[in-house]
Design a protein around this motif. Structure first.
Motif, PDB file in Angstrom:
ATOM      1  N   ARG A 173      15.879  19.266  17.418  1.00 38.41           N
ATOM      2  CA  ARG A 173      15.026  19.029  18.570  1.00 38.41           C
ATOM      3  C   ARG A 173      13.604  19.394  18.199  1.00 38.41           C
ATOM      4  NH1 ARG A 173      14.665  22.083  23.414  1.00 38.41           N
ATOM      5  NH2 ARG A 173      16.294  23.443  22.644  1.00 38.41           N
ATOM      6  N   CYS A 174      12.674  18.646  18.728  1.00 37.04           N
ATOM      7  CA  CYS A 174      11.267  18.957  18.511  1.00 37.04           C
ATOM      8  C   CYS A 174      10.769  19.758  19.706  1.00 37.04           C
ATOM      9  CB  CYS A 174      10.451  17.670  18.368  1.00 37.04           C
ATOM     10  SG  CYS A 174       8.708  17.982  18.107  1.00 37.04           S
ATOM     11  N   LEU A 175      10.326  20.987  19.437  1.00 37.06           N
ATOM     12  CA  LEU A 175       9.860  21.849  20.520  1.00 37.06           C
ATOM     13  C   LEU A 175       8.384  21.659  20.790  1.00 37.06           C
ATOM     14  CD1 LEU A 175      11.683  24.972  19.171  1.00 37.06           C
ATOM     15  CD2 LEU A 175      12.322  23.713  21.230  1.00 37.06           C
ATOM     16  N   LYS A 176       7.670  21.300  19.750  1.00 38.35           N
ATOM     17  CA  LYS A 176       6.248  21.092  19.925  1.00 38.35           C
ATOM     18  C   LYS A 176       5.750  20.171  18.828  1.00 38.35           C
ATOM     19  CE  LYS A 176       1.792  23.409  20.487  1.00 38.35           C
ATOM     20  NZ  LYS A 176       1.077  24.684  20.614  1.00 38.35           N
ATOM     21  N   ARG A 177       4.825  19.340  19.178  1.00 37.36           N
ATOM     22  CA  ARG A 177       4.226  18.479  18.169  1.00 37.36           C
ATOM     23  C   ARG A 177       2.877  18.038  18.704  1.00 37.36           C
ATOM     24  NH1 ARG A 177       3.891  14.531  14.459  1.00 37.36           N
ATOM     25  NH2 ARG A 177       4.279  12.377  15.054  1.00 37.36           N
ATOM     26  N   VAL A 178       1.817  18.520  18.100  1.00 38.83           N
ATOM     27  CA  VAL A 178       0.477  18.101  18.474  1.00 38.83           C
ATOM     28  C   VAL A 178      -0.138  17.411  17.267  1.00 38.83           C
ATOM     29  CG1 VAL A 178       0.065  19.861  20.225  1.00 38.83           C
ATOM     30  CG2 VAL A 178      -0.508  20.332  17.841  1.00 38.83           C
ATOM     31  N   HIS A 179      -0.941  16.405  17.533  1.00 39.76           N
ATOM     32  CA  HIS A 179      -1.550  15.649  16.451  1.00 39.76           C
ATOM     33  C   HIS A 179      -2.754  16.379  15.884  1.00 39.76           C
ATOM     34  CE1 HIS A 179      -2.914  14.360  20.425  1.00 39.76           C
ATOM     35  NE2 HIS A 179      -4.117  14.314  19.901  1.00 39.76           N
ATOM     36  N   SER A 180      -3.355  17.281  16.678  1.00 36.24           N
ATOM     37  CA  SER A 180      -4.526  18.012  16.219  1.00 36.24           C
ATOM     38  C   SER A 180      -4.446  19.452  16.715  1.00 36.24           C
ATOM     39  CB  SER A 180      -5.817  17.377  16.764  1.00 36.24           C
ATOM     40  OG  SER A 180      -5.915  16.032  16.370  1.00 36.24           O
ATOM     41  N   PHE A 204      16.893  31.515  22.798  1.00 37.22           N
ATOM     42  CA  PHE A 204      16.376  30.266  22.254  1.00 37.22           C
ATOM     43  C   PHE A 204      15.316  29.671  23.172  1.00 37.22           C
ATOM     44  CE2 PHE A 204      19.687  30.379  19.190  1.00 37.22           C
ATOM     45  CZ  PHE A 204      19.294  29.521  18.191  1.00 37.22           C
ATOM     46  N   GLN A 205      15.638  29.663  24.454  1.00 34.97           N
ATOM     47  CA  GLN A 205      14.715  29.087  25.434  1.00 34.97           C
ATOM     48  C   GLN A 205      13.381  29.824  25.415  1.00 34.97           C
ATOM     49  OE1 GLN A 205      15.492  26.343  27.348  1.00 34.97           O
ATOM     50  NE2 GLN A 205      13.301  26.386  27.834  1.00 34.97           N
ATOM     51  N   ARG A 206      13.455  31.144  25.498  1.00 36.59           N
ATOM     52  CA  ARG A 206      12.242  31.965  25.505  1.00 36.59           C
ATOM     53  C   ARG A 206      11.434  31.778  24.236  1.00 36.59           C
ATOM     54  NH1 ARG A 206      11.273  36.429  28.235  1.00 36.59           N
ATOM     55  NH2 ARG A 206      12.594  37.083  29.980  1.00 36.59           N
ATOM     56  N   PHE A 207      12.130  31.761  23.118  1.00 36.80           N
ATOM     57  CA  PHE A 207      11.425  31.646  21.855  1.00 36.80           C
ATOM     58  C   PHE A 207      10.714  30.299  21.742  1.00 36.80           C
ATOM     59  CE2 PHE A 207      11.138  30.806  17.259  1.00 36.80           C
ATOM     60  CZ  PHE A 207      10.450  31.945  16.878  1.00 36.80           C
ATOM     61  N   GLY A 208      11.410  29.241  22.112  1.00 37.14           N
ATOM     62  CA  GLY A 208      10.800  27.913  22.078  1.00 37.14           C
ATOM     63  C   GLY A 208       9.592  27.817  22.982  1.00 37.14           C
ATOM     64  N   ASP A 209       9.715  28.345  24.193  1.00 37.94           N
ATOM     65  CA  ASP A 209       8.592  28.304  25.132  1.00 37.94           C
ATOM     66  C   ASP A 209       7.396  29.073  24.588  1.00 37.94           C
ATOM     67  OD1 ASP A 209      10.233  26.883  26.741  1.00 37.94           O
ATOM     68  OD2 ASP A 209      10.622  28.483  28.177  1.00 37.94           O
ATOM     69  N   ALA A 210       7.663  30.266  24.045  1.00 38.97           N
ATOM     70  CA  ALA A 210       6.580  31.098  23.536  1.00 38.97           C
ATOM     71  C   ALA A 210       5.877  30.410  22.372  1.00 38.97           C
ATOM     72  CB  ALA A 210       7.121  32.456  23.098  1.00 38.97           C
ATOM     73  N   LEU A 211       6.650  29.792  21.498  1.00 38.82           N
ATOM     74  CA  LEU A 211       6.073  29.068  20.360  1.00 38.82           C
ATOM     75  C   LEU A 211       5.135  27.969  20.817  1.00 38.82           C
ATOM     76  CD1 LEU A 211       8.715  28.199  17.639  1.00 38.82           C
ATOM     77  CD2 LEU A 211       6.773  29.754  17.495  1.00 38.82           C
ATOM     78  N   ALA A 212       5.610  27.189  21.792  1.00 41.12           N
ATOM     79  CA  ALA A 212       4.847  26.021  22.230  1.00 41.12           C
ATOM     80  C   ALA A 212       3.491  26.413  22.804  1.00 41.12           C
ATOM     81  CB  ALA A 212       5.650  25.226  23.256  1.00 41.12           C
ATOM     82  N   GLU A 213       3.392  27.638  23.276  1.00 36.86           N
ATOM     83  CA  GLU A 213       2.138  28.067  23.885  1.00 36.86           C
ATOM     84  C   GLU A 213       1.091  28.542  22.878  1.00 36.86           C
ATOM     85  OE1 GLU A 213       2.862  30.909  26.960  1.00 36.86           O
ATOM     86  OE2 GLU A 213       4.051  29.470  28.111  1.00 36.86           O
ATOM     87  N   LEU A 214       1.525  28.812  21.652  1.00 33.38           N
ATOM     88  CA  LEU A 214       0.565  29.301  20.665  1.00 33.38           C
ATOM     89  C   LEU A 214      -0.268  28.141  20.127  1.00 33.38           C
ATOM     90  CD1 LEU A 214       2.854  31.741  18.637  1.00 33.38           C
ATOM     91  CD2 LEU A 214       1.296  32.275  20.526  1.00 33.38           C
ATOM     92  N   PRO A 215      -1.594  28.232  20.218  1.00 32.09           N
ATOM     93  CA  PRO A 215      -2.422  27.108  19.774  1.00 32.09           C
ATOM     94  C   PRO A 215      -2.363  26.861  18.272  1.00 32.09           C
ATOM     95  CG  PRO A 215      -3.788  28.983  20.391  1.00 32.09           C
ATOM     96  CD  PRO A 215      -2.392  29.327  20.784  1.00 32.09           C
ATOM     97  N   GLU A 216      -2.063  27.890  17.494  1.00 30.00           N
ATOM     98  CA  GLU A 216      -1.972  27.706  16.049  1.00 30.00           C
ATOM     99  C   GLU A 216      -0.773  26.848  15.645  1.00 30.00           C
ATOM    100  OE1 GLU A 216      -2.245  30.604  17.540  1.00 30.00           O
ATOM    101  OE2 GLU A 216      -3.794  31.861  16.606  1.00 30.00           O
ATOM    102  N   VAL A 217       0.249  26.851  16.490  1.00 23.67           N
ATOM    103  CA  VAL A 217       1.476  26.113  16.179  1.00 23.67           C
ATOM    104  C   VAL A 217       1.245  24.620  16.419  1.00 23.67           C
ATOM    105  CG1 VAL A 217       3.884  25.726  16.800  1.00 23.67           C
ATOM    106  CG2 VAL A 217       2.968  28.050  16.708  1.00 23.67           C
ATOM    107  N   MET A 218       1.339  23.846  15.340  1.00 25.47           N
ATOM    108  CA  MET A 218       1.139  22.406  15.482  1.00 25.47           C
ATOM    109  C   MET A 218       2.463  21.671  15.647  1.00 25.47           C
ATOM    110  SD  MET A 218      -1.933  21.689  12.829  1.00 25.47           S
ATOM    111  CE  MET A 218      -2.126  20.052  13.523  1.00 25.47           C
ATOM    112  N   GLU A 219       3.492  22.159  14.961  1.00 26.06           N
ATOM    113  CA  GLU A 219       4.810  21.553  15.116  1.00 26.06           C
ATOM    114  C   GLU A 219       5.867  22.639  15.081  1.00 26.06           C
ATOM    115  OE1 GLU A 219       5.706  17.961  12.748  1.00 26.06           O
ATOM    116  OE2 GLU A 219       3.652  18.126  12.037  1.00 26.06           O
ATOM    117  N   ALA A 220       6.920  22.450  15.840  1.00 25.82           N
ATOM    118  CA  ALA A 220       8.037  23.386  15.829  1.00 25.82           C
ATOM    119  C   ALA A 220       9.322  22.610  16.060  1.00 25.82           C
ATOM    120  CB  ALA A 220       7.859  24.456  16.907  1.00 25.82           C
TER     121      ALA A 220
END
Lengths: 155, 155
Positions: free
Chosen positions: A145-152, B84-100
């Motif tokens: 599953r893709c949890l996050k994906r930003v192009h920039s 898993f849910q918490r970790f995924g949500d927390a990751l998605a909020e970090l601006p440095e994270v481009m893909e997860a």
DNA sequence: CGTGAAAGAGCCAATAC
DNA sequence: GTATTGGCTCTTTCACG
């Protein structure tokens, strides 16, 4: 653009454009609380300074029939420049390859490919990747599953 | 869009738009050898059918001060849904994270982050990633060079 | 940094073929 | 599918505060 410092308005422009690359200058000016002319000047300056590299339509890999994303780590046989050069060039030409990085650490390359299911994956490996000479070892990991994906990156 | 089959012109439209998301309908029509009206109808159909998900400005992470790309593989402590849910949500909020991605295989997650050098990387780890509870183990790999990076698969 | 004005380009819908 | 028309909005540049 003299000093590479961005103010809050510049960042807001970049954030807005990264979400909607086709927004009109007028609406953009509204959303960043500027009038049209200075907004337009800032956008041009940001383009010229290299902050904006491209405007693009983003396509859905699922709609295009390549729903699966697979991560492949690769180590090459011998570490001489020509092998590396050839391998990198060959990788870049494969349409399934979306990203490819040269790495520090255990593996030489990390490759992200888009394929259609396990059969599409096997076809990619046998008909494309393994046809490139020089691979010593590879390890594939399917993404669930893709949890996050930003192009920039977020400015 | 009835059958999900794309013809050559559709693919050319998608390829052109993925390279230049701001091309005018007229120029697009020229490059795909169509007149303006049917070209415009095809673009709308492709958008409605979900092939085009977004128009965006692509930003240069180097210009924005985050030139390094780091791959981090993470395994979590316990494998229950809430963690898993918490970790995924927390990751998605970090601006440095481009893909997860959630993975099959040895590690639970693969994360791609943009940072400024080794110090920016250390700051990200200590102040951001390691603040998220539940991490058992992580392994980081710096990328030395990007050989290929496309925002969308090639249609 | 801002406004206003004005020419030109492009969009998009409604035609007819 | 193509061609044409027309109203409309947006872009882009100018002079000016």
């Amino acid at each position: 653009m003299k000093g590479n410092e961005l103010d809050d308005i510049d960042r807001k422009i970049l954030r807005t454009l990264s979400r909607d690359g086709r927004i009109s200058n007028q609406k953009l000016a509204e959303t960043v609380n500027l009038s049209a002319t200075p907004c337009w000047h800032r956008v041009k300056a940001l383009e010229d300074a290299g902050f904006i590299t491209q405007y693009a339509a983003l396509l859905d890999q699922r709609a295009l029939g390549l729903p699966e994303t697979v991560i492949i780590e690769v180590t090459l046989e011998r570490h001489d420049d020509e092998i590396f050069q050839r391998f990198g060039d060959a990788l870049a030409e494969l349409p399934e390859v979306m990203e490819a990085y040269l790495l520090t650490g255990e593996y030489d390359y990390l490759i992200k490919v888009a394929v259609s299911g396990t059969d599409g994956y096997e076809r990619f490996l046998r008909q494309k990747l393994y046809k490139i000479p020089g691979i010593r070892h590879s390890r594939s990991t399917f993404t669930l599953r893709c949890l996050k994906r930003v192009h920039s990156v977020t400015p």
